[in-house]
Design an enzyme around this catalytic site. Structure first.
Site, PDB file in Angstrom:
ATOM      1  N   CYS A 127       0.835  -1.194   0.000  1.00 48.39           N
ATOM      2  CA  CYS A 127       0.000   0.000   0.000  1.00 48.39           C
ATOM      3  C   CYS A 127       0.876   1.252   0.000  1.00 48.39           C
ATOM      4  O   CYS A 127       2.024   1.206   0.441  1.00 48.39           O
ATOM      5  CB  CYS A 127      -0.877  -0.042   1.260  1.00 48.39           C
ATOM      6  SG  CYS A 127      -1.900   1.410   1.562  1.00 48.39           S
ATOM      7  N   GLY A 128       0.336   2.357  -0.453  1.00 45.42           N
ATOM      8  CA  GLY A 128       1.053   3.622  -0.379  1.00 45.42           C
ATOM      9  C   GLY A 128       1.371   4.031   1.056  1.00 45.42           C
ATOM     10  O   GLY A 128       2.284   4.817   1.297  1.00 45.42           O
TER      11      GLY A 128
END
Length: 189
Positions: free
Chosen positions: A36-37
């Site tokens: 995920c970012g």
């Protein structure tokens, strides 16, 4: 009314761990993902754990694959990734769901205690998340559901769910709040 200590999580070996084991501690509960970012937040989580664990901080890391399928792999693969890339020393628990019919009952309770109050306006990802979630559900902001990976709940030493932080909240703000909780009720008062 139930208490946080009425709930359990499962460790990566599949063993049930009662949150009553953490009475008197400040608990940070977070749904995580390895792709995920927000995944770099593992670094700040580990830093907080190293800094405050001896003062009573516990981190309950529950990987979740419900948001963009960003936590693929087995519990062991997730643990190895976190250990290798972020040197995590706190335990990762069994990958679980945090929304929907198969959600952990713990998350049903957490969401009943602290609903969604919006993403941090200063984060550059906020407009993207608002747009994406709004297209999927125009009414998303009024629901207490977990919106994305790295949503955090803080439980104080008395077992109260005192704060919810969305993934867009700067980790320095999370750390500041957690550090204040560590000194509240430290001596049982």
């Amino acid at each position: 009314m139930s208490s946080i200590y009425d709930y359990s999580v499962f460790n990566s070996a599949g063993e049930e761990v009662s949150l009553a084991n953490f009475k008197g501690k400040v608990i940070l509960i977070v749904n995580t993902a390895t792709g995920c970012g927000f995944t770099p937040q593992y670094e700040q989580l580990e830093s907080m754990y190293e800094k405050y664990h001896d003062d009573g901080l516990e981190i309950i890391d529950i990987p979740c694959n419900q948001f963009g399928q960003q936590a693929p792999g087995t519990d062991e693969e997730i643990h190895n990734f976190c250990s290798l890339h972020y040197n995590t020393t706190y335990e990762q628990y069994k990958k679980s769901e945090v929304n929907g019919p198969k959600e952990l009952k713990l998350y049903t309770f957490l969401k009943s205690q602290q609903g969604f109050e919006g993403f941090d306006a200063d984060n550059k990802l906020t407009p993207i998340l608002n747009d994406m979630l709004g297209k999927a559900d125009p009414d998303f902001a009024s629901k207490p559901d977990i919106k994305w990976n790295f949503t955090k709940f803080v439980v104080d030493r008395r077992g109260n769910v005192v704060k919810r932080f969305e993934p867009t909240t700067d980790m320095a703000k999370v750390e500041e709040f957690v550090s204040l909780q560590l000194w509240r009720f430290k001596d049982g008062n």
